[in-house]
Design a protein around this motif. Structure first.
Motif, short mmCIF file in Angstrom:
data_model
loop_
_atom_site.label_atom_id
_atom_site.label_comp_id
_atom_site.label_asym_id
_atom_site.label_seq_id
_atom_site.Cartn_x
_atom_site.Cartn_y
_atom_site.Cartn_z
N LEU A 1 -6.59 6.15 7.00
CA LEU A 1 -7.02 5.63 8.30
C LEU A 1 -6.06 4.60 8.86
CD1 LEU A 1 -10.85 5.22 7.62
CD2 LEU A 1 -9.80 6.85 9.20
N THR A 2 -5.52 3.74 8.00
CA THR A 2 -4.64 2.67 8.48
C THR A 2 -3.20 3.12 8.67
OG1 THR A 2 -4.30 1.84 6.23
CG2 THR A 2 -6.07 0.82 7.53
N SER A 3 -2.79 4.21 8.04
CA SER A 3 -1.40 4.67 8.21
C SER A 3 -1.25 5.66 9.36
CB SER A 3 -0.88 5.30 6.92
OG SER A 3 -1.58 6.48 6.61
N LEU A 4 -2.33 6.35 9.73
CA LEU A 4 -2.22 7.39 10.74
C LEU A 4 -1.72 6.90 12.10
CD1 LEU A 4 -2.54 10.42 11.21
CD2 LEU A 4 -4.90 9.97 11.93
N PRO A 5 -2.19 5.78 12.64
CA PRO A 5 -1.66 5.34 13.95
C PRO A 5 -0.15 5.15 13.95
CG PRO A 5 -3.65 4.14 13.41
CD PRO A 5 -3.27 4.90 12.17
N GLY A 6 0.40 4.56 12.89
CA GLY A 6 1.85 4.37 12.81
C GLY A 6 2.60 5.68 12.69
N ARG A 7 2.04 6.60 11.94
CA ARG A 7 2.68 7.91 11.80
C ARG A 7 2.70 8.64 13.14
NH1 ARG A 7 0.29 10.99 6.71
NH2 ARG A 7 2.04 12.35 7.23
N ILE B 1 -3.86 -3.16 9.64
CA ILE B 1 -2.46 -2.84 9.94
C ILE B 1 -1.66 -4.13 10.09
CG2 ILE B 1 -0.90 -1.93 11.72
CD1 ILE B 1 -3.06 0.28 12.20
N TYR B 2 -2.19 -5.08 10.84
CA TYR B 2 -1.47 -6.32 11.09
C TYR B 2 -1.52 -7.28 9.90
CZ TYR B 2 -0.30 -5.00 15.78
OH TYR B 2 0.25 -4.35 16.85
N ALA B 3 -2.42 -7.06 8.96
CA ALA B 3 -2.51 -7.92 7.78
C ALA B 3 -1.53 -7.52 6.69
CB ALA B 3 -3.94 -7.89 7.22
N ARG B 4 -0.95 -6.34 6.79
CA ARG B 4 -0.01 -5.89 5.77
C ARG B 4 1.26 -6.73 5.82
NH1 ARG B 4 -0.52 0.62 6.45
NH2 ARG B 4 -2.51 0.78 5.38
N HIS B 5 1.67 -7.15 4.65
CA HIS B 5 2.87 -7.99 4.58
C HIS B 5 3.90 -7.45 3.61
CE1 HIS B 5 1.15 -11.15 7.02
NE2 HIS B 5 0.05 -11.10 6.29
N ASP B 6 3.73 -6.22 3.16
CA ASP B 6 4.65 -5.71 2.15
C ASP B 6 6.04 -5.43 2.68
OD1 ASP B 6 4.30 -3.31 3.52
OD2 ASP B 6 3.16 -2.36 1.93
N GLY B 7 6.17 -5.18 3.98
CA GLY B 7 7.48 -4.97 4.59
C GLY B 7 8.18 -3.69 4.20
N ALA B 8 7.59 -2.91 3.34
CA ALA B 8 8.21 -1.66 2.91
C ALA B 8 7.69 -0.51 3.76
CB ALA B 8 7.92 -1.40 1.44
N PRO B 9 8.51 0.00 4.68
CA PRO B 9 8.04 1.11 5.50
C PRO B 9 7.88 2.38 4.67
CG PRO B 9 10.36 0.73 5.89
CD PRO B 9 9.89 -0.35 4.96
N PRO B 10 6.92 3.22 5.04
CA PRO B 10 6.78 4.49 4.34
C PRO B 10 8.04 5.33 4.54
CG PRO B 10 4.89 4.06 5.75
CD PRO B 10 5.92 3.03 6.06
N PRO B 11 8.29 6.27 3.64
CA PRO B 11 9.48 7.11 3.79
C PRO B 11 9.49 7.81 5.16
CG PRO B 11 8.35 7.57 1.71
CD PRO B 11 7.49 6.63 2.49
N ALA B 12 10.67 7.90 5.75
CA ALA B 12 10.80 8.46 7.10
C ALA B 12 10.29 9.89 7.18
CB ALA B 12 12.25 8.40 7.56
N GLU B 13 10.52 10.69 6.14
CA GLU B 13 10.06 12.07 6.21
C GLU B 13 8.54 12.14 6.26
OE1 GLU B 13 10.59 11.04 1.88
OE2 GLU B 13 11.82 10.84 3.67
#
Length: 178
Positions: free
Chosen positions: A39-45, A90-102
């Motif tokens: 649910l939290t990754s879908l908007p960014g994808r 989404i805005y609370a995430r602080h890991d800074g590691a973007p998911p793989p581009a593919e």
């Protein structure tokens, strides 16, 4: 006795916490970690897929990314508890590691993720929250698709190109909005 697995909230008046009360919104408690990640990754994808130049589609540039981020942030004002909770996460995430581009740009995987999200929402969400979430995710793509290409060939806010229209139609189908 308080356990570390159950975050407790404290009232503003300083009273002791209510036993068993979660600090997280009730909305998030009904989802597994994997479901919440979906649910939290879908908007960014969706934002990345809509902003990516496709066949016959010019690069939109930074403007498209900013429009997509604005559309994600607009979810903070939603009437839906679910949408507001997702935006907060989404805005609370602080890991800074973007998911793989593919993972972000493969349309087949994105549409499968949309369909999986619809199944999760059907099982777990209030129908109004489900509809609000799915419409909000679609609005992220729509806002990105309305941005002008970096070449300036189309004005911002104009009708989507045929490529954009196909993307929006496919997303709408996968999100159960059509």
């Amino acid at each position: 006795m308080l356990t570390p697995e159950v975050p407790m909230s404290h009232s503003v008046a300083g009273e002791p916490p209510s036993t068993g009360r979660r600090a997280a919104p009730l909305t998030t408690a009904v989802y597994s970690v994997a479901e919440w990640d979906l649910l939290t990754s879908l908007p960014g994808r969706v934002l990345v897929a809509a902003a990516a130049p496709g066949a016959g589609q010019p690069d939109r540039g930074v403007e498209a990314g900013l429009a997509g981020l604005d559309a994600v942030a607009a979810g903070r004002a939603s009437d839906s508890d679910l949408v507001r909770a997702v935006v907060s996460a989404i805005y609370a995430r602080h890991d800074g590691a973007p998911p793989p581009a593919e993972r972000l740009t493969d349309l087949v995987d994105l549409l499968a993720a949309c369909r999986a999200t619809v199944r999760v929402l059907h099982r777990r969400a209030d129908p109004a929250d489900s509809a609000a979430y799915r419409q909000w995710v679609q609005s992220v793509a729509a806002r990105v698709c309305r941005t002008a290409p970096a070449t300036g060939e189309r004005s911002a806010g104009g009708p989507p190109s045929p490529v954009d229209r196909r993307l929006l139609d496919r997303l709408g189908d996968a999100l159960g909005l059509r």
